[in-house]
Structures are given as structure tokens and as C-alpha cells.
Enzyme design. Structure first.
Site, PDB file in Angstrom:
ATOM      1  N   ASP A   1       0.843  -1.188   0.000  1.00 23.46           N
ATOM      2  CA  ASP A   1       0.000   0.000   0.000  1.00 23.46           C
ATOM      3  C   ASP A   1       0.885   1.248   0.000  1.00 23.46           C
ATOM      4  OD1 ASP A   1      -3.229   0.495   0.992  1.00 23.46           O
ATOM      5  OD2 ASP A   1      -1.836   2.185   1.088  1.00 23.46           O
ATOM      6  N   ILE A   2       0.499   2.235  -0.786  1.00 20.19           N
ATOM      7  CA  ILE A   2       1.290   3.464  -0.923  1.00 20.19           C
ATOM      8  C   ILE A   2       1.233   4.305   0.357  1.00 20.19           C
ATOM      9  CG2 ILE A   2      -0.502   5.026  -1.844  1.00 20.19           C
ATOM     10  CD1 ILE A   2       1.524   5.738  -4.088  1.00 20.19           C
TER      11      ILE A   2
ATOM     12  N   ASN B   1     -12.929  -3.469   2.408  1.00 16.46           N
ATOM     13  CA  ASN B   1     -13.955  -2.446   2.608  1.00 16.46           C
ATOM     14  C   ASN B   1     -14.933  -2.481   1.436  1.00 16.46           C
ATOM     15  OD1 ASN B   1     -12.597  -1.489   4.928  1.00 16.46           O
ATOM     16  ND2 ASN B   1     -11.243  -0.223   3.662  1.00 16.46           N
TER      17      ASN B   1
ATOM     18  N   GLY C   1     -15.232   3.100   3.762  1.00 16.33           N
ATOM     19  CA  GLY C   1     -13.888   3.592   3.471  1.00 16.33           C
ATOM     20  C   GLY C   1     -13.302   3.117   2.161  1.00 16.33           C
ATOM     21  N   GLN C   2     -14.107   2.450   1.321  1.00 18.22           N
ATOM     22  CA  GLN C   2     -13.545   2.019   0.024  1.00 18.22           C
ATOM     23  C   GLN C   2     -13.318   3.241  -0.861  1.00 18.22           C
ATOM     24  OE1 GLN C   2     -15.832  -0.884  -2.251  1.00 18.22           O
ATOM     25  NE2 GLN C   2     -14.126  -1.223  -3.671  1.00 18.22           N
ATOM     26  N   SER C   3     -12.105   3.374  -1.357  1.00 14.39           N
ATOM     27  CA  SER C   3     -11.769   4.519  -2.216  1.00 14.39           C
ATOM     28  C   SER C   3     -11.338   4.080  -3.605  1.00 14.39           C
ATOM     29  CB  SER C   3     -10.663   5.359  -1.568  1.00 14.39           C
ATOM     30  OG  SER C   3      -9.501   4.578  -1.376  1.00 14.39           O
TER      31      SER C   3
ATOM     32  N   HIS D   1     -10.124  -5.383  -3.164  1.00 11.73           N
ATOM     33  CA  HIS D   1      -8.769  -5.630  -2.658  1.00 11.73           C
ATOM     34  C   HIS D   1      -8.847  -6.005  -1.194  1.00 11.73           C
ATOM     35  CE1 HIS D   1      -9.820  -1.370  -2.555  1.00 11.73           C
ATOM     36  NE2 HIS D   1      -9.184  -1.300  -1.393  1.00 11.73           N
ATOM     37  N   LEU D   2      -8.038  -6.977  -0.842  1.00 10.30           N
ATOM     38  CA  LEU D   2      -7.909  -7.416   0.538  1.00 10.30           C
ATOM     39  C   LEU D   2      -6.742  -6.646   1.137  1.00 10.30           C
ATOM     40  CD1 LEU D   2      -9.399  -9.615   2.127  1.00 10.30           C
ATOM     41  CD2 LEU D   2      -7.712 -11.260   1.257  1.00 10.30           C
ATOM     42  N   HIS D   3      -7.012  -5.910   2.210  1.00  7.33           N
ATOM     43  CA  HIS D   3      -5.923  -5.272   2.962  1.00  7.33           C
ATOM     44  C   HIS D   3      -5.319  -6.338   3.874  1.00  7.33           C
ATOM     45  CE1 HIS D   3      -6.969  -0.912   2.285  1.00  7.33           C
ATOM     46  NE2 HIS D   3      -8.154  -1.428   2.049  1.00  7.33           N
TER      47      HIS D   3
HETATM   48  P1  AMP Z   1      -9.700   1.339   0.181  1.00  5.52           P
HETATM   49  O1  AMP Z   1      -9.764   2.685   0.859  1.00  5.52           O
HETATM   50  O2  AMP Z   1     -10.167   0.198   1.027  1.00  5.52           O
HETATM   51  O3  AMP Z   1     -10.380   1.379  -1.175  1.00  5.52           O
HETATM   52  O4  AMP Z   1      -8.168   1.062  -0.071  1.00  5.52           O
HETATM   53  C1  AMP Z   1      -7.465   1.621  -1.126  1.00  5.52           C
HETATM   54  C2  AMP Z   1      -6.026   1.587  -0.744  1.00  5.52           C
HETATM   55  O5  AMP Z   1      -5.261   1.787  -1.921  1.00  5.52           O
HETATM   56  C3  AMP Z   1      -5.618   2.668   0.247  1.00  5.52           C
HETATM   57  O6  AMP Z   1      -5.102   2.064   1.423  1.00  5.52           O
HETATM   58  C4  AMP Z   1      -4.564   3.471  -0.506  1.00  5.52           C
HETATM   59  O7  AMP Z   1      -3.514   3.913   0.309  1.00  5.52           O
HETATM   60  C5  AMP Z   1      -4.091   2.473  -1.556  1.00  5.52           C
HETATM   61  N1  AMP Z   1      -3.534   3.045  -2.766  1.00  5.52           N
HETATM   62  C6  AMP Z   1      -4.025   4.078  -3.500  1.00  5.52           C
HETATM   63  N2  AMP Z   1      -3.252   4.293  -4.570  1.00  5.52           N
HETATM   64  C7  AMP Z   1      -2.253   3.376  -4.529  1.00  5.52           C
HETATM   65  C8  AMP Z   1      -1.131   3.085  -5.359  1.00  5.52           C
HETATM   66  N3  AMP Z   1      -0.868   3.781  -6.478  1.00  5.52           N
HETATM   67  N4  AMP Z   1      -0.300   2.082  -4.988  1.00  5.52           N
HETATM   68  C9  AMP Z   1      -0.534   1.373  -3.861  1.00  5.52           C
HETATM   69  N5  AMP Z   1      -1.587   1.581  -3.049  1.00  5.52           N
HETATM   70  C10 AMP Z   1      -2.431   2.585  -3.371  1.00  5.52           C
END
Ligand code: AMP
Length: 116
Positions: free
Chosen positions: A32-33, A89, A95-97, A102-104
Site C-alpha cells: 500500500d502506498i 472495505n 472507506g472504500q476509495s 482488494h484485501l488489505h
Molecule cells: P480502500 O480505501 O479500502 O479502497 O483502499 C485503497 C487503498 O489503496 C488505500 O489504502 C490506498 O492507500 C491504496 N492506494 C491508493 N493508490 C495506490 C497506489 N498507487 N499504490 C498502492 N496503493 C495505493
């Protein structure tokens, strides 16, 4: 099956760089970034699926693959015995963005429950 405007499809296609730690026929995983723990890896299916709500019965094996990847990653990162969290999420309220499931996989520190 990649979606043009999807950030994670772009990572899958190699258009956006990522620190990839795991690859299989059905999934990849990368760091994760914006890590929320010493280890924070995202496991994603190669096929674009926007949210958990879009899963179908035929996706059973694919979802299983994501968890088996999480298990492997936890061992690779040395956190399998100590404990880790593997969560997904669904939609903005949770909190899904990024709308590609994706599995954290989080670990390397104590994790409290319930999450915020
Ligand atoms: P969510 O909020 O559950 O949708 O998780 C999305 C995740 O993607 C967040 O934890 C972000 O930090 C991560 N993320 C966004 N852009 C990138 C990227 N370019 N490389 C790696 N992780 C990313």
C-alpha cells in the site's frame, strides 16, 4: 478484463508502478502506498470487480485465492504466528476509495478491534 479508469487495473497492466510482492494466475499483491501498519499489502484479483456487492457465485474460487494469497504473504512477512488482519472495505461508507476489490493485509503491530 481491465477497466480503463481503474487505478488497480492500471497497476495490473504495468501503466502505474507498484511494489509487487506476490503474483499468481488469478491475483497480484503490492504494498500500500500509504501503509497503516509496518506490513500493509493489498491483494487484488486480476479480473476487475468493483465491490464485494458485485461478487457472484462463480467468484467463489477467486475470493478463496485472495485469502490464500494473504496467508502466503503473512508467512513471507513473518507475521503469520503473531497475527494479522485481512479485510475488504465495501463502498464509501466503509472507506472504500478504489473500486476494484482488494484485501488489505495488515500486520507487524498490535491491531485493535473494533476498527474505526
Ligand atoms: P480502500 O480505501 O479500502 O479502497 O483502499 C485503497 C487503498 O489503496 C488505500 O489504502 C490506498 O492507500 C491504496 N492506494 C491508493 N493508490 C495506490 C497506489 N498507487 N499504490 C498502492 N496503493 C495505493
Amino acid at each position: 478484463m481491465s477497466q480503463e479508469d481503474c487505478l488497480f487495473c492500471k497497476i495490473l497492466d504495468g501503466e502505474i508502478p507498484a511494489d509487487i510482492v506476490f503474483e499468481s494466475d488469478s491475483a497480484i499483491a503490492f504494498r500500500d502506498i500509504n501503509p497503516q501498519a509496518p506490513t500493509h499489502v493489498l491483494v487484488i484479483p486480476r479480473r476487475h470487480i468493483a465491490t464485494i456487492n458485485d461478487l457472484e457465485a462463480g467468484d467463489r474460487e477467486l475470493v478463496g485465492d485472495l485469502y490464500l494469497a494473504a496467508k502466503q504473504i503473512a508467512h513471507m512477512e513473518g507475521m503469520a504466528d503473531e497475527g494479522y488482519r485481512a479485510v475488504m472495505n465495501c463502498n464509501a461508507g466503509a472507506g472504500q476509495s478504489v473500486f476494484h476489490i482488494h484485501l488489505h493485509v495488515l500486520g507487524g503491530r498490535g491491531l485493535t478491534w473494533p476498527p474505526g
